[in-house]
Design a protein around this motif. Structure first.
Motif, PDB file in Angstrom:
ATOM      1  N   ARG A  28       0.827  -1.510   0.162  1.00  0.00           N
ATOM      2  CA  ARG A  28       0.519   0.116  -0.089  1.00  0.00           C
ATOM      3  C   ARG A  28       0.988   1.092   0.073  1.00  0.00           C
ATOM      4  O   ARG A  28       2.015   1.373   0.369  1.00  0.00           O
ATOM      5  CB  ARG A  28      -1.423   0.094   1.119  1.00  0.00           C
ATOM      6  N   ILE A  30       0.036   5.491   1.246  1.00  0.00           N
ATOM      7  CA  ILE A  30      -0.039   6.692   1.641  1.00  0.00           C
ATOM      8  C   ILE A  30      -0.279   7.645   0.587  1.00  0.00           C
ATOM      9  O   ILE A  30       0.645   8.968  -0.060  1.00  0.00           O
ATOM     10  CB  ILE A  30       0.353   7.372   2.645  1.00  0.00           C
ATOM     11  N   ASN A  31      -1.613   8.652   0.337  1.00  0.00           N
ATOM     12  CA  ASN A  31      -2.117   9.607  -0.847  1.00  0.00           C
ATOM     13  C   ASN A  31      -2.640  10.664   0.586  1.00  0.00           C
ATOM     14  O   ASN A  31      -3.084  10.630   1.397  1.00  0.00           O
ATOM     15  CB  ASN A  31      -2.954   9.074  -2.296  1.00  0.00           C
ATOM     16  N   TYR A  32      -2.374  11.880  -0.382  1.00  0.00           N
ATOM     17  CA  TYR A  32      -3.490  13.449   0.628  1.00  0.00           C
ATOM     18  C   TYR A  32      -4.654  13.007   1.176  1.00  0.00           C
ATOM     19  O   TYR A  32      -5.762  12.297   0.463  1.00  0.00           O
ATOM     20  CB  TYR A  32      -3.326  14.040  -0.334  1.00  0.00           C
ATOM     21  N   GLY A  33      -5.005  12.804   2.257  1.00  0.00           N
ATOM     22  CA  GLY A  33      -6.529  12.629   3.240  1.00  0.00           C
ATOM     23  C   GLY A  33      -5.917  11.685   3.624  1.00  0.00           C
ATOM     24  O   GLY A  33      -6.918  10.690   4.149  1.00  0.00           O
ATOM     25  N   GLU A  34      -5.527  10.373   3.030  1.00  0.00           N
ATOM     26  CA  GLU A  34      -5.058   8.838   4.463  1.00  0.00           C
ATOM     27  C   GLU A  34      -3.647   8.867   5.021  1.00  0.00           C
ATOM     28  O   GLU A  34      -2.926   9.362   4.931  1.00  0.00           O
ATOM     29  CB  GLU A  34      -4.674   7.940   2.958  1.00  0.00           C
ATOM     30  N   THR A  35      -4.392   8.113   6.018  1.00  0.00           N
ATOM     31  CA  THR A  35      -2.815   8.433   7.343  1.00  0.00           C
ATOM     32  C   THR A  35      -2.588   7.084   7.625  1.00  0.00           C
ATOM     33  O   THR A  35      -3.704   6.439   7.737  1.00  0.00           O
ATOM     34  CB  THR A  35      -3.458   9.632   8.134  1.00  0.00           C
ATOM     35  N   GLU A  44      -0.723  11.063  14.524  1.00  0.00           N
ATOM     36  CA  GLU A  44      -1.014  10.624  12.905  1.00  0.00           C
ATOM     37  C   GLU A  44       0.399  11.319  11.606  1.00  0.00           C
ATOM     38  O   GLU A  44       0.916  12.106  11.919  1.00  0.00           O
ATOM     39  CB  GLU A  44      -2.767  11.329  13.125  1.00  0.00           C
ATOM     40  N   GLY A  46       1.028  11.367   7.977  1.00  0.00           N
ATOM     41  CA  GLY A  46       0.141  11.622   6.330  1.00  0.00           C
ATOM     42  C   GLY A  46       1.129  13.046   5.968  1.00  0.00           C
ATOM     43  O   GLY A  46       1.864  13.987   6.386  1.00  0.00           O
TER      44      GLY A  46
END
Length: 800
Positions: A28, A30-35, A44, A46
């Motif tokens: 996986r 991590i994109n913007y908005g995912e943490t 956290e 992100g």
């Protein structure tokens, strides 16, 4: 070298790798908005966009307080959009890719990882390793704790490797909205093997603050002793130096952050109670903490500077206007002649290590002998205070960045090398005859007996001049004596047309001397109740109080029953003549009002802390602030009278109700002045129709609702500085808090006003929240108040 523990060393538990919500594997990204979220839901990770910025960054923050970012990856290479992605490279590095799949940041792992996995630990540490489940240090090929940004978390180390020279340090953000490396850094300086931390201005290569040298127990210039909240730890051995801290209570979270203004702050929050961060410590915390503020060979104390014994100001004129940067020079140079010795400066932050030598094997007696033999030795001290003290640290050349350290344990003593004649002068000074003049006033209304004791040191039998029946020591006072005829002529025979005020003991007139100099002539009335001895005391006391923000005494006259004082004449009358007049107030721009506030604060600081006699004003108000031709403020009416003086609306609650006054009573009045200067409205006479609050209550309610700017005078809207106005309102409210112990001292108030880097505490509800009956109003009109300018009487002084 053995390790020297500062206190209990905090061990951060290593958490084994497991694929979960806190873990990132190769399956996986991590994109913007995912943490990622740590297992205890504290931290956290992100992408975020700070404040008003349009740029995006990969960072770590407290989950319960999203604005508290503690680590940023791509500080030097922000993303211009929100299309960034966190993933793995083909060799197992964590990488941030932009929209075009170019690498903008990489973890640069120490080795190739075949099955990489990243985990966000409960400590806030992002770690990278193989997905093997190992809990050893070797499992981590990279960790964010090794690459701090502007924040030190509990359990995180700042380390200097003494073999490789590699150092971990904090670097401030460029601004509140820009995490890129800013102007300030917290670095470890290990000069002479005596480490100290310094806040430096990176590009200017200058220092803003330093902790003082490690003295075997603590950093000599700050108090980092264990406390109920944090557990600081300092480790020092042959290979590395490191500092870290832990938190005692699991409910508390703490960070040490270097903000964009170069202020190092220790924050604490109790997550179970609120998400509000509180400042426990900050450095620099006051004027004296700012590096080298007093120049060479001077010691900072209570926001003002004094030369070390045996030294004098290089530029006395600059010191008179509180510009201490030129520092001090030796009065008489040392030349290794017979009789030279040392003067002890106790409880002081030792000078910076600029031109020094260190011999760790010497005792203090050997260090003294070595310094006295060397004509270039300026001072010496023990380098280590443990076991009674050891080591010889000697300074050559100027002594830079010293301050008084009050109420602090484990502080050091500096021994300054002085010439024989300077030592003789110091001994002579301490053996001077002390003349005690007791000033006793009976306050009829309250039956309160006030005793002020003034101390004068008399070196020899002094020549005295006699005025009427009053003997005044000429060496005590260098003051011109005027004859009555001269003053009659200057004031047009004390005509009503020349009257400009009515002071506590009589009228004040505008006078024009034959030299063309304008003066304010205070003529004591025959029924003033002030005798010749009291007049003498007033002359002596006021003449000794010399400051650019106090009205100066120019001369006196005694003939028969006449007793007259001459003061500076103020071209622009008093502050209330301008501040409360709709047309005149237009002349007081925000910049001018701010300068007036700072000038009043400096004058009051002098009266409270730096004059030879500590003076409590007791009647600080707009009509007692006079303005010269350049609108520079000068405080009048400082000194002593026989009645309970003061003006309702400016008097502190404890003074108005019980007659109890202190330095904090003046602080209350200063706070009221601040609010009146900002608003252009009187506290007395102002009322809120819906709530019946006075100006003070109105300001409190607005500030409590986050609407502090609404109190500002409408004519300032085109010239005001938002930050300065808001700080001044908050400082004003801090000064008018109901209980004296809650109010700041004057040095702190000045620091909070002029230094935007200071974090201000939250004020509590003020005294006199509601409007009183109008019968208590002073009832003075603008015109009437203007008649009080240049009127000067004395409040109660206290000998230092």
């Amino acid at each position: 070298m053995t390790k020297i523990p500062f206190s209990i060393f905090v061990i951060v538990p290593m958490i084994g790798m497991s694929l979960a919500a806190d873990t990132l594997g190769t399956d996986r990204s991590i994109n913007y908005g995912e943490t990622l979220v740590s297992s205890d839901l504290t931290f956290e990770l992100g992408f975020f966009t700070p404040g008003k910025s349009s740029m995006s960054y990969l960072g770590i923050w407290y989950k319960f307080s999203p604005k508290t970012v503690v680590w940023v990856a791509n500080r030097n290479n922000p993303l211009a959009d929100r299309d960034g992605v966190l993933t793995f490279s083909n060799v197992g590095n964590l990488v941030v890719l932009n929209q075009s799949n170019s690498v903008v940041w990489s973890s640069k792992s120490s080795r190739v990882l075949r099955n990489p996995v990243a985990q966000l630990l409960d400590s806030g540490n992002l770690v990278l390793g193989d997905n093997s489940g190992s809990t050893s240090d070797e499992a981590y090929s990279w960790q964010s704790f090794d690459y701090p940004s502007n924040t030190l978390l509990a359990g995180m180390r700042l380390t200097l490797n003494l073999k490789t020279g590699l150092e971990q340090h904090l670097t401030a953000w460029k601004s509140m909205d820009d995490p890129s490396p800013g102007h300030y850094a917290l670095e470890l300086n290990n000069s002479q093997g005596l480490p100290q931390y310094e806040v430096v201005q990176v590009h200017a290569h200058s220092k803003k603050f330093r902790t003082g040298q490690w003295n075997g127990v603590q950093f000599g210039g700050v108090s980092l002793a264990p406390n109920p909240i944090t557990v600081p730890t300092f480790m020092y051995d042959e290979t590395e130096i490191s500092f870290m801290f832990g938190v005692r209570n699991r409910q508390l979270f703490s960070t040490m952050t270097l903000n964009y203004r170069g202020v190092l702050q220790l924050f604490v929050v109790n997550r179970s109670e609120s998400a509000t961060w509180n400042v426990v410590h900050e450095f620099p915390s006051d004027y004296c903490d700012i590096y080298g503020k007093c120049g060479a060979n001077a010691i900072c104390n209570l926001s003002l500077c004094e030369c070390v014994k045996g030294f004098e100001p290089k530029s006395p004129d600059e010191w008179m206007v509180l510009n201490f940067s030129s520092g001090c020079k030796r009065t008489i140079p040392t030349n290794c002649s017979k009789g030279e010795g040392l003067f002890e400066v106790k409880e002081v932050k030792l000078p910076n290590l600029l031109e020094v030598t260190l011999n760790k094997s010497m005792c203090l007696k050997e260090c003294k002998d070595e310094c006295l033999k060397n004509c270039s030795c300026t001072a010496y001290a023990n380098s280590d205070i443990r076991r009674g003290g050891s080591g010889c640290l000697m300074w050559f050349g100027d002594l830079i960045d010293m301050r008084v350290l009050e109420e602090q344990s484990n502080v050091q003593t500096l021994y300054v090398h002085l010439s024989a004649s300077e030592l003789d002068a110091i001994r002579d000074c301490t053996s001077r005859e002390i003349i005690i003049v007791a000033i006793i006033s009976s306050l009829i209304t309250g039956g309160l007996l006030l005793v002020g004791t003034a101390l004068w040191h008399v070196k020899h039998t002094k020549r005295r001049i006699r005025i009427g029946d009053v003997a005044i020591a000429k060496e005590d006072i260098n003051l011109p004596i005027y004859d009555l005829a001269t003053l009659v002529n200057a004031t047009n025979n004390f005509s009503d047309d020349n009257m400009i005020g009515a002071g506590g003991f009589g009228p004040v007139y505008k006078g024009n001397l034959q030299t063309g100099q304008l003066v304010a002539v205070k003529r004591l009335s025959k029924n003033s109740g002030q005798g010749l001895e009291e007049f003498k005391n007033e002359v002596l006391l006021i003449a000794r109080l010399q400051h650019r923000n106090l009205v100066g005494l120019l001369g006196c006259c005694i003939e028969g029953e006449e007793r007259i004082l001459l003061y500076e004449y103020m071209d622009n009358k008093s502050l209330n003549y301008f501040i409360f007049d709709r047309k005149q107030s237009l002349l007081l721009t925000w910049r001018r009002r701010f300068d007036i506030v700072v000038g009043i604060a400096r004058g009051l600081l002098y009266l409270h802390h730096d004059s030879k006699l500590q003076v409590i004003h007791r009647d600080l108000k707009t009509s007692n602030i006079l303005l010269d031709g350049d609108f520079s403020p000068k405080i009048s009416d400082f000194g002593r009278t026989k009645r309970v003086i003061g003006t309702f609306g400016y008097m502190a609650p404890e003074y108005a109700s019980d007659g109890k006054f202190s330095l904090k009573s003046d602080i209350y009045s200063f706070g009221m002045l601040l609010l009146e200067i900002i608003s252009g409205k009187r506290n007395r006479g102002f009322s809120n129709p819906s709530h019946h609050h006075n100006l003070l209550g109105h300001a409190w309610l607005l500030w409590s609702k986050g609407r502090a700017l609404e109190i500002m005078d409408e004519c300032l809207h085109s010239s005001f500085d938002r930050t300065q106005v808001e700080r001044c309102v908050q400082v004003g409210l801090l000064c008018v808090q109901k209980f004296p112990e809650d109010r700041p001292v004057m040095s702190s108030a000045i620091g909070m006003i002029v230094n935007c880097g200071f974090v201000l505490p939250e004020p509590k509800e003020p005294g006199y929240f509601m409007e009183r009956s109008s019968e208590y109003s002073d009832g003075a009109s603008s015109k009437g108040d203007s008649k009080t300018q240049n009127a000067v009487t004395l409040t109660m002084p206290e000998g230092r």
